[in-house]
Motif scaffolding. Structure first.
Motif, PDB file in Angstrom:
ATOM      1  N   GLN A 108       0.830  -1.200   0.000  1.00  0.00           N
ATOM      2  CA  GLN A 108       0.000   0.000   0.000  1.00  0.00           C
ATOM      3  C   GLN A 108       0.868   1.254   0.000  1.00  0.00           C
ATOM      4  O   GLN A 108       0.392   2.340  -0.309  1.00  0.00           O
ATOM      5  N   ASN A 109       2.113   1.082   0.443  1.00  0.00           N
ATOM      6  CA  ASN A 109       2.984   2.236   0.629  1.00  0.00           C
ATOM      7  C   ASN A 109       4.430   1.812   0.375  1.00  0.00           C
ATOM      8  O   ASN A 109       5.248   1.747   1.287  1.00  0.00           O
ATOM      9  N   PRO A 110       4.736   1.470  -0.900  1.00  0.00           N
ATOM     10  CA  PRO A 110       6.030   0.859  -1.198  1.00  0.00           C
ATOM     11  C   PRO A 110       7.202   1.846  -1.188  1.00  0.00           C
ATOM     12  O   PRO A 110       6.977   3.058  -1.209  1.00  0.00           O
ATOM     13  N   VAL A 111       8.431   1.320  -1.168  1.00  0.00           N
ATOM     14  CA  VAL A 111       9.611   2.188  -1.229  1.00  0.00           C
ATOM     15  C   VAL A 111       9.753   2.747  -2.644  1.00  0.00           C
ATOM     16  O   VAL A 111       9.397   2.088  -3.615  1.00  0.00           O
ATOM     17  N   PRO A 112      10.302   3.938  -2.768  1.00  0.00           N
ATOM     18  CA  PRO A 112      10.584   4.467  -4.106  1.00  0.00           C
ATOM     19  C   PRO A 112      11.619   3.586  -4.821  1.00  0.00           C
ATOM     20  O   PRO A 112      12.530   3.075  -4.185  1.00  0.00           O
ATOM     21  N   LEU A 155      15.158   2.548  -2.794  1.00  0.00           N
ATOM     22  CA  LEU A 155      15.846   3.519  -1.947  1.00  0.00           C
ATOM     23  C   LEU A 155      14.856   4.232  -1.053  1.00  0.00           C
ATOM     24  O   LEU A 155      13.646   4.125  -1.222  1.00  0.00           O
ATOM     25  N   GLU A 156      15.383   5.001  -0.141  1.00  0.00           N
ATOM     26  CA  GLU A 156      14.511   5.773   0.737  1.00  0.00           C
ATOM     27  C   GLU A 156      15.237   7.050   1.111  1.00  0.00           C
ATOM     28  O   GLU A 156      16.467   7.052   1.236  1.00  0.00           O
ATOM     29  N   LEU A 157      14.509   8.138   1.259  1.00  0.00           N
ATOM     30  CA  LEU A 157      15.135   9.380   1.709  1.00  0.00           C
ATOM     31  C   LEU A 157      15.576   9.222   3.149  1.00  0.00           C
ATOM     32  O   LEU A 157      14.886   8.597   3.942  1.00  0.00           O
TER      33      LEU A 157
END
Ligand code: GDP
Length: 457
Positions: free
Chosen positions: A345-349, A426-428
């Motif tokens: 529902q809220n995947p990583v970029p 990746l993730e910020l």
């Protein structure tokens, strides 16, 4: 929808249940976990200090201590016994006895503290930033001996370098052990002099004054490590907390359990039957049996069949846990080490390009545009290029010194753009500390560390 009618979102993501409540219910009111890194100039006494502290709190058996004593006496290096405590655990780790690689654990009144990296490592900087190890807080050890503090602090010593690096890797709380005070007769003047110099520097490096605590001590004699000083010349002027209490007083980091679920895979192995398992640390969120997950960057779906922590079955696991997840509905060959399991529902970029704020510290040739490096992100090692040098920054303040620098040498800080040849999950850094941290290596040597500041989709 079919998705809504199944209980695929799992209990934890059911909006009626607060994940923090669930955590309390499952885990009780146990000690808070803290990851601490020990930093400072070589020979500042880091190993001796930590070894003595661990011995005092009963972490090292008499038998082992006796063995060290004898061995060190034979070599005429009695003062090394405490440092050896840490070396022994280093050996144990290599033999795979301790579960967590590169770590050592001890308890304070309210905290369970994991030491990242055996202090005293020669090749310390790469260790400090490598692996899954991520420090919440740091202990900076400085040598109060006349001339020695100055060597570590003023003339290209590691004191400044380590403190700056810790800060740029997101550490905000610091304890400073003003160590070896026995060599200056427990002088308050010497303590004050060092505190004054460090205060000014640490403030400039971005540490809040209220988040830094200075403790006078001696790792060798054990003064002020785990109890109030017994040495009169120290007790006469110091009435503050001992080092162990200062560590206990650190604020615990939040377990980011209300954030979307992310697990970075560091191992994959066969389970029973057709199923297989992945293991890794839950970086954020929670995961329950029956949850649907997405394996990124490939965006393959899977379902959680079972969960375990250290082989103990669980129905739910939380951010901060090192968990084993049995997956179904996906082929084992479609999952790799370094992949990230996340909430569908809220995947990583997923992207091939991003910007990072890096600190360069180990290059033999300066970094220029088009430079090839291996990007290390969690368990992933991926060849990439530094495609743009966007700006060079002031290391302490983060202020832009120069736009589009031609090259980046040692001890510089900069914003760069990284280009990969295939998509990466990746993730910020601002979203997720752990997944927002990267390292750049060349020929197995870490040349820079940084934080992901922008993902270019
Ligand atoms: P590290 O490189 O920072 O881990 O430093 P070590 O723990 O190996 O210590 C370096 C040297 O300083 C050794 O010879 C120690 O015996 C000595 N040393 C460490 N702590 C103290 C202390 O509190 N007082 C004195 N006088 N010597 C110390």
């Amino acid at each position: 929808t079919a998705e809504g009618s199944e209980d695929v979102k799992g209990r934890a993501r059911d909006s009626r249940i607060d994940p923090h409540q669930l955590y309390k219910k499952e885990r009780g009111e146990g000690k808070e976990h803290l990851y601490m890194v020990v930093i400072g100039h070589v020979d500042a006494g880091k190993s001796t200090l930590m070894g003595h502290l661990l011995y005092d709190i009963g972490q090292v058996s008499q038998r082992i201590m006796h063995k060290y004593e004898q061995e060190s006496r034979k070599l005429g290096k009695q003062s090394f016994i405490y440092a050896w405590v840490l070396d022994e655990t280093g050996e144990e780790r290599n033999r795979g006895i301790t579960m967590d690689v590169g770590r050592f654990q001890f308890d304070t009144k309210t905290k369970s503290v994991t030491l990242l990296d055996a202090p005293g490592h020669k090749d310390f900087i790469p260790n400090m930033i490598s692996g899954t190890g991520q420090a919440d807080v740091a202990l900076l050890v400085v040598d109060a001996t006349r001339g020695e503090f100055e060597t570590g602090f003023d003339y290209g010593g590691q004191t400044r370098e380590h403190a700056l690096l810790a800060r740029s890797l997101g550490v905000t709380q610091l304890a400073v052990a003003i160590n070896k005070l026995d060599t200056v007769n427990w002088s308050k003047e010497r303590f004050d002099e060092i505190v004054k110099k460090l205060k000014a520097f640490l403030k400039q490096a971005g540490f809040k004054e209220s988040d830094v605590t200075f403790v006078p001590c001696s790792g060798l004699t054990g003064q002020n490590l785990t109890s109030k000083p017994t040495e009169n010349s120290l007790a006469a002027w110091y009435t503050g907390p001992c080092l162990l209490d200062v560590i206990d007083n650190f604020r615990s980091p939040e377990r980011p359990i209300s954030k979307p679920f992310r697990l970075s895979i560091n191992d994959i192995f066969k389970g029973t039957g057709a199923a297989f398992c992945v293991s890794g640390r839950i970086e954020t969120g929670t995961l329950s049996i029956g949850d649907k997950v997405l394996v990124c960057p490939n965006r393959e779906s899977a379902v959680v069949k079972s969960l375990a922590i250290e082989e103990v079955p669980k129905t739910i696991v939380f951010a901060g846990d090192q968990a084993t997840v049995t997956l179904s509905g996906i082929e084992m060959q479609n999952v790799s080490v370094g992949n990230i399991l996340c909430d569908p529902q809220n995947p990583v970029p997923v992207a091939m390009r991003f910007q990072a704020r890096i600190v360069v510290f180990n290059v033999t040739v300066p970094i220029t545009k088009g430079f090839s490096v291996v990007l290390h992100h969690q368990s992933l090692g991926e060849p990439v290029i530094v495609s743009k040098l966007i700006s060079q920054l002031n290391k302490s303040t983060g202020e832009v010194l120069k736009k589009h620098p031609r090259f980046l040498g040692n001890n510089t800080s900069a914003i760069v753009e990284i280009q990969a040849s295939r998509p990466l999950a990746l993730e910020l850094y601002s979203e997720c500390k752990e997944l927002g941290r990267v390292m750049l290596r060349v020929g197995g040597v870490t040349i820079a560390a940084g934080l992901i500041t922008k993902i270019i989709l």
